[in-house]
Design an enzyme around this catalytic site. Structure first.
Site, mmCIF file in Angstrom:
data_model
loop_
_atom_site.group_PDB
_atom_site.id
_atom_site.type_symbol
_atom_site.label_atom_id
_atom_site.label_comp_id
_atom_site.label_asym_id
_atom_site.label_seq_id
_atom_site.Cartn_x
_atom_site.Cartn_y
_atom_site.Cartn_z
ATOM 1 N N LYS A 49 66.028 -1.027 52.261
ATOM 2 C CA LYS A 49 66.681 -1.503 53.238
ATOM 3 C C LYS A 49 68.309 -0.399 53.430
ATOM 4 O O LYS A 49 68.216 -0.430 54.989
ATOM 5 C CB LYS A 49 67.408 -2.271 52.777
ATOM 6 C CG LYS A 49 66.809 -4.178 52.582
ATOM 7 C CD LYS A 49 67.155 -5.835 51.847
ATOM 8 C CE LYS A 49 65.707 -6.200 51.265
ATOM 9 N NZ LYS A 49 65.878 -7.648 50.591
ATOM 10 N N GLN A 93 71.242 -9.133 46.689
ATOM 11 C CA GLN A 93 69.829 -9.030 46.438
ATOM 12 C C GLN A 93 69.807 -10.518 44.795
ATOM 13 O O GLN A 93 69.610 -10.323 44.402
ATOM 14 C CB GLN A 93 69.234 -7.415 45.691
ATOM 15 C CG GLN A 93 67.711 -7.536 46.177
ATOM 16 C CD GLN A 93 67.030 -7.338 47.193
ATOM 17 O OE1 GLN A 93 67.956 -7.086 48.375
ATOM 18 N NE2 GLN A 93 66.151 -8.389 47.131
ATOM 19 N N ASP A 116 71.346 -12.582 55.239
ATOM 20 C CA ASP A 116 69.825 -12.756 54.903
ATOM 21 C C ASP A 116 69.965 -14.895 54.963
ATOM 22 O O ASP A 116 69.017 -15.321 55.436
ATOM 23 C CB ASP A 116 70.570 -13.241 53.250
ATOM 24 C CG ASP A 116 69.549 -12.188 53.072
ATOM 25 O OD1 ASP A 116 68.447 -11.497 53.630
ATOM 26 O OD2 ASP A 116 69.413 -11.937 51.573
#
Ligand code: NDP
Length: 286
Positions: A49, A93, A116
């Protein structure tokens, strides 16, 4: 059978984002990745990412945090990032170590920086069909793949196998929306679903998001169905350790009209949507 090529579509999206970021005056969009512990897959995902952020000109920083971090310390770190003007997106994460509550941690992220799309406020907006929230990256990436291939959703039966908060549930909410080019009829299946094979066979579009290698076989798929494989599994094969999906690609590609490969299907789209959400956040905040 046609491939739904996530690599080329994701590249097209990134190229477009790169041009848009280059035109911005002053500071660039920024994202912070919180990486807790030593989970190897999480390290790989965050590295990938970050690399993609650099390619399009999005500033990113990784905060490696010890696996022993307390929930209070983690939430304080997030609260600091909520205030940081150079940071438009905050990504914690997952999975988190078991002593941390995913719900508490996600709820501490400013919903306006929740790129997200996992915060209850953004999930709620998605469920209500309200504009202006962040849509989780994997479902959004799947929608873009379907749109690019001009696959009609209206009135189609979409069977999604897997009801997680990050894939199955938000994807169901997205596709069922009363909106042009959505209006699908969605069935969400899970490990308690009876006769999964015949349910899957009733899907005009079948989405596999279980994390069970090659579970979806040819006889579970309606002829000419569109098959989206979200799964990422490591499996020992004749060619050594390989990444495989939840769909038995070799078999299912014989009956499907469209299919996503693994790797190279949904995965690259998820990252492209993260970059897109980060730019959208910058534009909302700045
Ligand atoms: P979760 O483990 O959170 O959820 C799995 C879901 O699948 C659950 O709802 C579970 O049911 C259901 N399930 C498991 N086994 C079966 C079965 N035999 N029959 C029917 N349903 C079953 O997984 P995630 O949603 O986080 O991820 C799913 C997969 O997608 C993983 O391989 C993951 O690596 C991959 N992934 C890929 C992404 C990408 O960008 N390509 C992004 C995110 C995930 P129940 O709820 O009853 O337990």
């Amino acid at each position: 059978m046609k491939l739904l090529d996530g690599i080329s579509l994701a590249k097209k999206i990134r190229d477009d984002l790169k041009k848009r970021v280059a035109l911005l005056k002053g500071r660039k969009p920024g994202i912070a990745f919180l990486l807790i512990g030593e989970h190897p897959a999480s390290h790989t995902y965050v590295t990938m990412k970050k690399k993609r952020c650099e390619e399009v000109g999005i500033f990113s920083k990784v905060l490696p945090l010890p696996v022993s971090i307390s929930e209070k310390e983690l939430i304080q770190t997030i609260e600091r990032l909520n205030q940081e003007e150079t940071i438009d997106g905050i990504l914690v994460q997952q999975p988190l170590p078991s002593h941390l509550s995913t719900a508490h941690v996600v709820e501490s992220i400013d919903p306006n920086k929740d790129v997200d799309g996992f915060h209850p406020l953004n999930m709620g907006k998605l469920l209500l069909g309200e504009e202006g929230g962040f849509v989780p990256c994997t479902p959004l990436g799947i929608l873009k793949l379907l749109e690019e291939a001009k696959i009609e959703l209206q009135g189609k039966h979409v069977v999604i196998v897997g009801r997680s908060n990050i894939v199955g549930k938000p994807l169901a909410a997205l596709l069922v929306q009363k909106k042009a080019h959505r209006n699908a009829t969605v069935t969400l299946a899970h490990s308690y679903t009876k006769d999964l094979a015949s349910l899957c066979r009733s899907g005009d579009i079948l989405v596999a998001a279980m994390g069970k290698p090659l579970l979806i076989k040819k006889e579970m798929v309606k002829p000419h169905a569109v098959v989206i494989d979200v799964g990422i599994n490591k499996m020992e094969t004749q060619k050594g350790l390989q990444i495989v999906g939840d769909v038995d690609f070799a078999q299912v590609s014989e009956v499907a009209s469209y299919i996503t490969p693994v790797p190279g299907g949904v995965g690259p789209m998820t990252i492209a949507m993260l970059l897109s959400n980060t730019l959208a956040s910058y534009q909302k905040i700045s």
